[in-house]
Design a protein around this motif. Structure first.
Motif, PDB file in Angstrom:
ATOM      1  N   GLY A 183       0.807  -1.211   0.000  1.00 42.56           N
ATOM      2  CA  GLY A 183       0.000   0.000   0.000  1.00 42.56           C
ATOM      3  C   GLY A 183       0.839   1.259   0.000  1.00 42.56           C
ATOM      4  O   GLY A 183       2.007   1.234  -0.369  1.00 42.56           O
ATOM      5  N   SER A 184       0.203   2.339   0.434  1.00 44.13           N
ATOM      6  CA  SER A 184       0.835   3.657   0.378  1.00 44.13           C
ATOM      7  C   SER A 184       1.389   3.877  -1.028  1.00 44.13           C
ATOM      8  O   SER A 184       2.531   4.303  -1.222  1.00 44.13           O
ATOM      9  CB  SER A 184       1.940   3.754   1.437  1.00 44.13           C
ATOM     10  N   THR A 185       0.559   3.528  -2.004  1.00 48.15           N
ATOM     11  CA  THR A 185       0.967   3.570  -3.413  1.00 48.15           C
ATOM     12  C   THR A 185       0.398   4.808  -4.090  1.00 48.15           C
ATOM     13  O   THR A 185      -0.789   5.088  -3.983  1.00 48.15           O
ATOM     14  CB  THR A 185       0.466   2.304  -4.137  1.00 48.15           C
ATOM     15  N   PHE A 186       1.258   5.520  -4.783  1.00 43.90           N
ATOM     16  CA  PHE A 186       0.827   6.680  -5.573  1.00 43.90           C
ATOM     17  C   PHE A 186       1.693   6.755  -6.821  1.00 43.90           C
ATOM     18  O   PHE A 186       2.918   6.657  -6.740  1.00 43.90           O
ATOM     19  CB  PHE A 186       0.989   7.980  -4.776  1.00 43.90           C
ATOM     20  N   TYR A 187       1.056   6.881  -7.966  1.00 46.12           N
ATOM     21  CA  TYR A 187       1.774   7.101  -9.227  1.00 46.12           C
ATOM     22  C   TYR A 187       1.316   8.411  -9.846  1.00 46.12           C
ATOM     23  O   TYR A 187       0.138   8.766  -9.758  1.00 46.12           O
ATOM     24  CB  TYR A 187       1.496   5.978 -10.237  1.00 46.12           C
ATOM     25  N   ARG A 188       2.251   9.086 -10.484  1.00 44.90           N
ATOM     26  CA  ARG A 188       1.878  10.273 -11.251  1.00 44.90           C
ATOM     27  C   ARG A 188       0.854   9.879 -12.324  1.00 44.90           C
ATOM     28  O   ARG A 188       0.872   8.760 -12.828  1.00 44.90           O
ATOM     29  CB  ARG A 188       3.111  10.892 -11.920  1.00 44.90           C
ATOM     30  N   PRO A 189      -0.064  10.785 -12.694  1.00 42.72           N
ATOM     31  CA  PRO A 189      -1.116  10.420 -13.653  1.00 42.72           C
ATOM     32  C   PRO A 189      -0.581   9.790 -14.934  1.00 42.72           C
ATOM     33  O   PRO A 189      -1.161   8.830 -15.446  1.00 42.72           O
ATOM     34  CB  PRO A 189      -1.810  11.759 -13.933  1.00 42.72           C
ATOM     35  N   GLU A 190       0.556  10.303 -15.445  1.00 42.72           N
ATOM     36  CA  GLU A 190       1.066   9.774 -16.724  1.00 42.72           C
ATOM     37  C   GLU A 190       1.654   8.371 -16.580  1.00 42.72           C
ATOM     38  O   GLU A 190       1.918   7.700 -17.579  1.00 42.72           O
ATOM     39  CB  GLU A 190       2.108  10.724 -17.321  1.00 42.72           C
ATOM     40  N   ALA A 191       1.833   7.894 -15.338  1.00 44.00           N
ATOM     41  CA  ALA A 191       2.390   6.551 -15.131  1.00 44.00           C
ATOM     42  C   ALA A 191       1.302   5.524 -14.830  1.00 44.00           C
ATOM     43  O   ALA A 191       1.596   4.360 -14.592  1.00 44.00           O
ATOM     44  CB  ALA A 191       3.407   6.585 -13.993  1.00 44.00           C
ATOM     45  N   ARG A 192       0.051   5.955 -14.846  1.00 41.51           N
ATOM     46  CA  ARG A 192      -1.057   5.039 -14.536  1.00 41.51           C
ATOM     47  C   ARG A 192      -1.550   4.359 -15.810  1.00 41.51           C
ATOM     48  O   ARG A 192      -1.479   4.916 -16.890  1.00 41.51           O
ATOM     49  CB  ARG A 192      -2.216   5.820 -13.886  1.00 41.51           C
ATOM     50  N   GLY A 193      -2.060   3.152 -15.645  1.00 41.46           N
ATOM     51  CA  GLY A 193      -2.711   2.474 -16.765  1.00 41.46           C
ATOM     52  C   GLY A 193      -1.784   1.726 -17.696  1.00 41.46           C
ATOM     53  O   GLY A 193      -2.235   1.094 -18.638  1.00 41.46           O
ATOM     54  N   GLY A 194      -0.474   1.783 -17.453  1.00 36.51           N
ATOM     55  CA  GLY A 194       0.483   1.048 -18.279  1.00 36.51           C
ATOM     56  C   GLY A 194       1.140  -0.068 -17.481  1.00 36.51           C
ATOM     57  O   GLY A 194       0.514  -0.671 -16.599  1.00 36.51           O
ATOM     58  N   PRO A 195       2.420  -0.327 -17.743  1.00 31.09           N
ATOM     59  CA  PRO A 195       3.091  -1.442 -17.066  1.00 31.09           C
ATOM     60  C   PRO A 195       3.582  -1.136 -15.656  1.00 31.09           C
ATOM     61  O   PRO A 195       4.016  -2.041 -14.948  1.00 31.09           O
ATOM     62  CB  PRO A 195       4.283  -1.735 -17.990  1.00 31.09           C
ATOM     63  N   VAL A 196       3.538   0.128 -15.219  1.00 31.14           N
ATOM     64  CA  VAL A 196       4.157   0.477 -13.932  1.00 31.14           C
ATOM     65  C   VAL A 196       3.492  -0.244 -12.764  1.00 31.14           C
ATOM     66  O   VAL A 196       4.161  -0.899 -11.955  1.00 31.14           O
ATOM     67  CB  VAL A 196       4.160   2.013 -13.717  1.00 31.14           C
ATOM     68  N   ASN A 197       2.157  -0.148 -12.637  1.00 29.44           N
ATOM     69  CA  ASN A 197       1.506  -0.776 -11.485  1.00 29.44           C
ATOM     70  C   ASN A 197       1.633  -2.302 -11.488  1.00 29.44           C
ATOM     71  O   ASN A 197       2.043  -2.870 -10.473  1.00 29.44           O
ATOM     72  CB  ASN A 197       0.047  -0.348 -11.367  1.00 29.44           C
ATOM     73  N   PRO A 198       1.330  -2.997 -12.587  1.00 28.60           N
ATOM     74  CA  PRO A 198       1.510  -4.454 -12.534  1.00 28.60           C
ATOM     75  C   PRO A 198       2.970  -4.851 -12.286  1.00 28.60           C
ATOM     76  O   PRO A 198       3.238  -5.857 -11.618  1.00 28.60           O
ATOM     77  CB  PRO A 198       0.993  -4.964 -13.879  1.00 28.60           C
ATOM     78  N   SER A 199       3.919  -4.046 -12.789  1.00 28.92           N
ATOM     79  CA  SER A 199       5.337  -4.328 -12.527  1.00 28.92           C
ATOM     80  C   SER A 199       5.649  -4.221 -11.047  1.00 28.92           C
ATOM     81  O   SER A 199       6.321  -5.089 -10.468  1.00 28.92           O
ATOM     82  CB  SER A 199       6.233  -3.333 -13.278  1.00 28.92           C
ATOM     83  N   CYS A 200       5.160  -3.144 -10.420  1.00 29.48           N
ATOM     84  CA  CYS A 200       5.403  -2.958  -8.990  1.00 29.48           C
ATOM     85  C   CYS A 200       4.768  -4.076  -8.174  1.00 29.48           C
ATOM     86  O   CYS A 200       5.390  -4.628  -7.255  1.00 29.48           O
ATOM     87  CB  CYS A 200       4.870  -1.607  -8.528  1.00 29.48           C
ATOM     88  N   LYS A 201       3.523  -4.419  -8.506  1.00 29.25           N
ATOM     89  CA  LYS A 201       2.842  -5.470  -7.749  1.00 29.25           C
ATOM     90  C   LYS A 201       3.561  -6.808  -7.922  1.00 29.25           C
ATOM     91  O   LYS A 201       3.695  -7.588  -6.967  1.00 29.25           O
ATOM     92  CB  LYS A 201       1.378  -5.589  -8.186  1.00 29.25           C
ATOM     93  N   ARG A 202       4.047  -7.075  -9.115  1.00 30.86           N
ATOM     94  CA  ARG A 202       4.778  -8.333  -9.361  1.00 30.86           C
ATOM     95  C   ARG A 202       6.042  -8.394  -8.502  1.00 30.86           C
ATOM     96  O   ARG A 202       6.366  -9.424  -7.893  1.00 30.86           O
ATOM     97  CB  ARG A 202       5.131  -8.432 -10.860  1.00 30.86           C
ATOM     98  N   LEU A 203       6.764  -7.275  -8.439  1.00 28.33           N
ATOM     99  CA  LEU A 203       7.996  -7.236  -7.652  1.00 28.33           C
ATOM    100  C   LEU A 203       7.706  -7.328  -6.152  1.00 28.33           C
ATOM    101  O   LEU A 203       8.386  -8.060  -5.423  1.00 28.33           O
ATOM    102  CB  LEU A 203       8.768  -5.950  -7.959  1.00 28.33           C
TER     103      LEU A 203
END
Length: 200
Positions: free
Chosen positions: A102-122
């Motif tokens: 948790g305590s997760t925040f991404y800049r708007p331009e980083a949402r909806g692509g590979p960033v979140n699934p990459s972070c969750k996978r790691l």
């Protein structure tokens, strides 16, 4: 019943799309700049990290890291080297081999692509490799987008915790709770790896 302890190392994690760097003093300026946007998204968070709120957020993260209850990372996008957000493993309970993402925040331009699934996978990989049997992912019950993203990961919906937290704006919030168990992890991992492979 296995009594393997859970040990979560404070180390960088990386894959093709992101590098997660544990918070240190040298990252403060970059993280501050990355989080200082999109006040509306912060409005429903328990703790805000933008603008005038950053100092308190940063100090709290470092304090929890020193206490061993949280590992907070800056999210660096590999493509251009920019820090685009933050995420954490927290509520680390070695005795119960449990933690939260948790305590997760991404800049708007980083949402909806590979960033979140990459972070969750790691993060999930790090937790289960470190001996976790349960990883919880909690979100605000009024945030359907976040809940949909968590379901898409393959986390199990465990219901709503009523009047569970109070946001920095003073709203008493209900929390939607999800979890991935060690038994679920192989299927969740395969799903995440397939999603990431699809990003060219």
């Amino acid at each position: 019943m296995s009594h393997t302890p859970m040990v979560l190392a404070v180390v960088p994690l990386e894959n093709r799309f992101v590098r997660l760097e544990p918070l240190t003093a040298s990252l403060e300026g970059e993280v501050c700049a990355a989080l200082d946007c999109d006040a509306a998204s912060w409005d429903i968070m328990v703790a805000a990290g933008y603008g005038p709120h950053f100092g308190g957020w940063w100090a709290s993260a470092l304090r929890a890291m020193a206490q061993g209850t949280r590992i907070a990372w800056a999210v660096r996008r590999r493509e251009d080297g920019a820090i685009v957000g933050t995420t954490s493993l927290y509520e680390i309970k070695p005795d119960y081999r449990r933690c939260e993402i948790g305590s997760t925040f991404y800049r708007p331009e980083a949402r909806g692509g590979p960033v979140n699934p990459s972070c969750k996978r790691l993060l999930l990989g790090h937790a289960f490799d470190g001996g976790a049997v349960r990883v919880e992912i909690l979100t605000d019950a009024i945030n359907p987008g976040s809940q949909a993203a968590i379901r898409k990961l393959g986390a199990r919906d465990e219901g709503v915790l009523r009047k569970h937290k109070i946001t920095f704006k003073g709203r008493i919030r209900d929390t939607a709770q999800f979890a991935v168990l060690d038994d679920d992890w192989p299927a969740v991992r395969a799903r995440l790896d397939a999603r990431l492979a699809a990003f060219g």
